[in-house]
Each structure stands twice: as structure tokens, then as C-alpha cells.
Design a protein around this motif. Structure first.
Motif, PDB file in Angstrom:
ATOM      1  N   LEU A   1       0.711  -1.398   0.030  1.00 52.40           N
ATOM      2  CA  LEU A   1       0.136  -0.243   0.289  1.00 52.40           C
ATOM      3  C   LEU A   1       0.958   1.286   0.507  1.00 52.40           C
ATOM      4  N   THR A   2       0.348   2.094  -0.409  1.00 53.70           N
ATOM      5  CA  THR A   2       0.865   3.817  -0.982  1.00 53.70           C
ATOM      6  C   THR A   2       0.034   4.498  -0.285  1.00 53.70           C
ATOM      7  N   ASP A   3       0.309   5.766   0.522  1.00 52.88           N
ATOM      8  CA  ASP A   3      -0.583   6.224   0.571  1.00 52.88           C
ATOM      9  C   ASP A   3      -0.861   7.501  -0.459  1.00 52.88           C
ATOM     10  N   LEU A   4      -2.156   8.275  -0.895  1.00 51.68           N
ATOM     11  CA  LEU A   4      -1.527   9.459  -2.237  1.00 51.68           C
ATOM     12  C   LEU A   4      -2.495  10.052  -2.122  1.00 51.68           C
ATOM     13  N   VAL A   5      -2.515  11.167  -2.850  1.00 50.66           N
ATOM     14  CA  VAL A   5      -4.163  12.192  -3.397  1.00 50.66           C
ATOM     15  C   VAL A   5      -3.764  11.920  -4.819  1.00 50.66           C
ATOM     16  N   VAL A   6      -5.272  12.401  -5.117  1.00 48.66           N
ATOM     17  CA  VAL A   6      -5.443  12.305  -6.287  1.00 48.66           C
ATOM     18  C   VAL A   6      -6.408  13.800  -6.446  1.00 48.66           C
ATOM     19  N   GLU A   7      -5.777  14.731  -7.676  1.00 49.25           N
ATOM     20  CA  GLU A   7      -7.531  15.351  -7.363  1.00 49.25           C
ATOM     21  C   GLU A   7      -7.876  16.163  -6.285  1.00 49.25           C
ATOM     22  N   ARG A   8      -7.066  15.945  -4.978  1.00 52.75           N
ATOM     23  CA  ARG A   8      -7.457  16.621  -4.377  1.00 52.75           C
ATOM     24  C   ARG A   8      -8.171  16.180  -2.984  1.00 52.75           C
ATOM     25  N   HIS A   9      -8.332  14.484  -3.906  1.00 50.45           N
ATOM     26  CA  HIS A   9      -8.813  13.686  -2.454  1.00 50.45           C
ATOM     27  C   HIS A   9      -8.074  12.183  -2.158  1.00 50.45           C
ATOM     28  N   GLN A  10      -8.600  12.024  -1.030  1.00 49.02           N
ATOM     29  CA  GLN A  10      -7.119  10.913  -0.555  1.00 49.02           C
ATOM     30  C   GLN A  10      -8.017   9.867  -0.605  1.00 49.02           C
ATOM     31  N   GLY A  11      -6.557   8.485  -0.378  1.00 44.64           N
ATOM     32  CA  GLY A  11      -6.622   7.610  -2.042  1.00 44.64           C
ATOM     33  C   GLY A  11      -5.269   6.944  -1.171  1.00 44.64           C
ATOM     34  N   PHE A  12      -5.627   5.428  -1.752  1.00 38.22           N
ATOM     35  CA  PHE A  12      -3.655   5.036  -1.908  1.00 38.22           C
ATOM     36  C   PHE A  12      -3.938   4.453  -3.125  1.00 38.22           C
ATOM     37  N   SER A  13      -2.727   3.061  -3.516  1.00 33.62           N
ATOM     38  CA  SER A  13      -2.253   2.486  -4.113  1.00 33.62           C
ATOM     39  C   SER A  13      -2.631   0.996  -4.105  1.00 33.62           C
ATOM     40  N   ALA A  14      -2.532   0.533  -4.269  1.00 36.28           N
ATOM     41  CA  ALA A  14      -2.226  -1.081  -3.756  1.00 36.28           C
ATOM     42  C   ALA A  14      -1.623  -2.403  -5.167  1.00 36.28           C
ATOM     43  N   ARG A  15      -0.545  -2.366  -4.912  1.00 42.43           N
ATOM     44  CA  ARG A  15      -0.013  -3.005  -5.632  1.00 42.43           C
ATOM     45  C   ARG A  15       0.100  -4.788  -5.315  1.00 42.43           C
ATOM     46  N   ARG A  16      -0.530  -6.003  -6.091  1.00 42.12           N
ATOM     47  CA  ARG A  16      -0.283  -7.607  -5.654  1.00 42.12           C
ATOM     48  C   ARG A  16      -0.400  -7.777  -7.275  1.00 42.12           C
ATOM     49  N   ASP A  17       1.089  -8.286  -7.594  1.00 46.33           N
ATOM     50  CA  ASP A  17       1.532  -9.251  -8.827  1.00 46.33           C
ATOM     51  C   ASP A  17       1.526 -10.472  -8.502  1.00 46.33           C
ATOM     52  N   THR A  18       0.376 -11.476  -8.853  1.00 46.36           N
ATOM     53  CA  THR A  18      -0.051 -12.352  -8.613  1.00 46.36           C
ATOM     54  C   THR A  18       0.344 -13.456 -10.103  1.00 46.36           C
ATOM     55  N   THR A  19      -1.339 -12.568 -11.013  1.00 47.34           N
ATOM     56  CA  THR A  19      -1.121 -13.832 -12.641  1.00 47.34           C
ATOM     57  C   THR A  19      -0.373 -12.296 -13.109  1.00 47.34           C
TER      58      THR A  19
ATOM     59  N   ALA B   1       1.563  -8.044 -13.377  1.00 50.55           N
ATOM     60  CA  ALA B   1       1.877  -7.105 -12.667  1.00 50.55           C
ATOM     61  C   ALA B   1       0.371  -6.444 -12.232  1.00 50.55           C
ATOM     62  N   ALA B   2       0.043  -5.961 -11.758  1.00 46.29           N
ATOM     63  CA  ALA B   2      -1.082  -5.443 -11.318  1.00 46.29           C
ATOM     64  C   ALA B   2      -1.127  -4.504 -10.103  1.00 46.29           C
ATOM     65  N   CYS B   3      -2.478  -3.666 -10.264  1.00 47.16           N
ATOM     66  CA  CYS B   3      -2.461  -2.076  -8.837  1.00 47.16           C
ATOM     67  C   CYS B   3      -3.386  -1.725  -9.238  1.00 47.16           C
ATOM     68  N   SER B   4      -4.150  -1.403  -7.731  1.00 49.56           N
ATOM     69  CA  SER B   4      -5.895  -0.282  -7.572  1.00 49.56           C
ATOM     70  C   SER B   4      -5.248   0.265  -7.192  1.00 49.56           C
ATOM     71  N   VAL B   5      -5.880   1.568  -7.746  1.00 51.84           N
ATOM     72  CA  VAL B   5      -6.037   3.251  -6.788  1.00 51.84           C
ATOM     73  C   VAL B   5      -7.359   3.366  -6.524  1.00 51.84           C
ATOM     74  N   THR B   6      -7.271   3.129  -5.075  1.00 52.86           N
ATOM     75  CA  THR B   6      -8.800   3.254  -4.196  1.00 52.86           C
ATOM     76  C   THR B   6      -9.035   4.899  -3.639  1.00 52.86           C
ATOM     77  N   ALA B   7      -9.538   5.178  -4.202  1.00 56.90           N
ATOM     78  CA  ALA B   7     -10.297   7.330  -3.171  1.00 56.90           C
ATOM     79  C   ALA B   7     -11.504   7.720  -2.632  1.00 56.90           C
ATOM     80  N   ALA B   8     -11.573   8.300  -2.486  1.00 60.06           N
ATOM     81  CA  ALA B   8     -12.655   8.731  -1.585  1.00 60.06           C
ATOM     82  C   ALA B   8     -13.286   9.996  -2.215  1.00 60.06           C
TER      83      ALA B   8
END
Length: 182
Positions: free
Chosen positions: A119-137, A139-146
Motif C-alpha cells: 500500500l502507498t498513500d496518495l492524493v489524486v485530484e485533492r482526494h485522499q486515496g491509496f494504491s495497492a500493488r499485488r502481482d499474482t498473475t 503486474a497489477a495495481c488498484s488505486v482507490t480514492a474517497a
């Protein structure tokens, strides 16, 4: 002459009093202001043939893909994109958008952490969020923001590859979604 001196003295005293009364030292560090929910009733779901306020061509352009297919739209939207590198190598990218209308950013963070994501905390367009990198099958990552009353997520996986930066790709999609909200 006396009147001119009085006016000058009065002006000097007024300026000195104003400066003394209005100046102060503030301790601490500057903090970025968090914006309130722009529109608490904003729907980021599937509407008008768009997912997360983006149409298919916007998703395709954002990820610099040659082709885009959306096999499913509804509670989540799924995309399959085809892209060629400058060396001519083809890659397939899986993308999923989701919006949890009453979701909670901390709940999503706990779930990603429990699944072993980095997990990495980040701010996207002034919205709090985080990225979640998990390479299983791949290279994969999600970015989630409020956003709005809930949370948005863009998940990107580059099939069959362990390299690449799917977090940057997911963040681009999140940024495009949140810019569309302005």
C-alpha cells in the motif's frame, strides 16, 4: 506646516498600530486543505454508457491502447485493452472500475492490506486515496480514492508480465475520473 506634520504623524501612528495589531507568528507546518464532497449525490456508477464518468474512448486514450472492449457493465465495469509497445510487442491489459456508493476508504485499505498488497498513500485530484500493488498473475495495481459518499477504484493488470507500472496506469484513470467530476 503644522497641519502637514500632524497628518504625517497620524498616518505613521495608524500604519504602525495596524502592522502591530495584524502581524503574528504562527507555528507549525502548512497543511493542504481537504475539499468537502463536491456533490454528495454524484453518481459514479454506470450511466449513459459511461463508467466512472468516462466513456470507452477516454479509457482507451488514457491508457494509450490500440483497442478497447468492455465485456461487462453494471455494478462494476470491466475492460480488456490491447496495446503495442514501441518495439512492437503486444500486451493485454485488464481494467476494472468500481464505485461503492457508501464505501469507506479505511475499510478498502484494510482489505487490500489483508490480501498482501503493498500500500502507498496518495492524493489524486485533492482526494485522499491509496494504491495497492499485488502481482499474482501479472503486474497489477488498484488505486482507490474517497469520492462523493463512497469510494472509487480502478484496477489495472498487465497480463502475464511482472514488470511495468500498473499503479501509474490506475492513477491516470482515477485522475481522469475525478477531473470529469469538476
Amino acid at each position: 506646516m503644522c497641519r502637514g506634520v500632524r497628518q504625517t504623524v497620524l498616518a505613521t501612528v495608524t500604519v504602525a498600530a495596524t502592522v502591530a495589531a495584524c502581524s503574528q507568528t504562527v507555528t507549525g507546518a502548512a497543511q493542504r486543505a481537504d475539499s468537502d464532497v463536491a456533490d454528495a449525490t454524484r453518481s459514479y456508477g454506470y450511466v449513459d454508457d459511461r463508467c466512472g464518468l468516462l466513456d470507452d474512448s477516454s479509457v482507451q486514450e488514457t491508457l494509450d491502447a490500440a483497442e478497447v472492449t468492455r465485456p461487462y457493465s453494471g455494478a462494476v465495469c470491466q475492460y480488456i485493452l490491447a496495446r503495442r509497445s514501441s518495439a512492437g510487442a503486444a500486451s493485454t491489459i485488464d481494467v476494472t472500475f468500481s464505485w461503492f456508493e457508501t464505501g469507506d476508504l479505511e475499510r478498502e485499505r484494510r482489505l487490500a492490506d489483508a490480501r498482501g498488497a503493498v500500500l502507498t498513500d496518495l492524493v489524486v485530484e485533492r482526494h485522499q486515496g491509496f494504491s495497492a500493488r499485488r502481482d499474482t498473475t501479472g503486474a497489477a495495481c488498484s488505486v482507490t480514492a474517497a469520492a462523493g459518499t463512497g469510494v472509487l477504484s480502478w484496477w489495472v493488470q498487465i497480463r502475464g508480465q511482472k514488470t511495468g507500472d500498473p499503479c501509474a496506469e490506475a492513477e491516470k484513470l482515477m485522475s481522469a475520473t475525478l477531473q470529469s467530476d469538476l
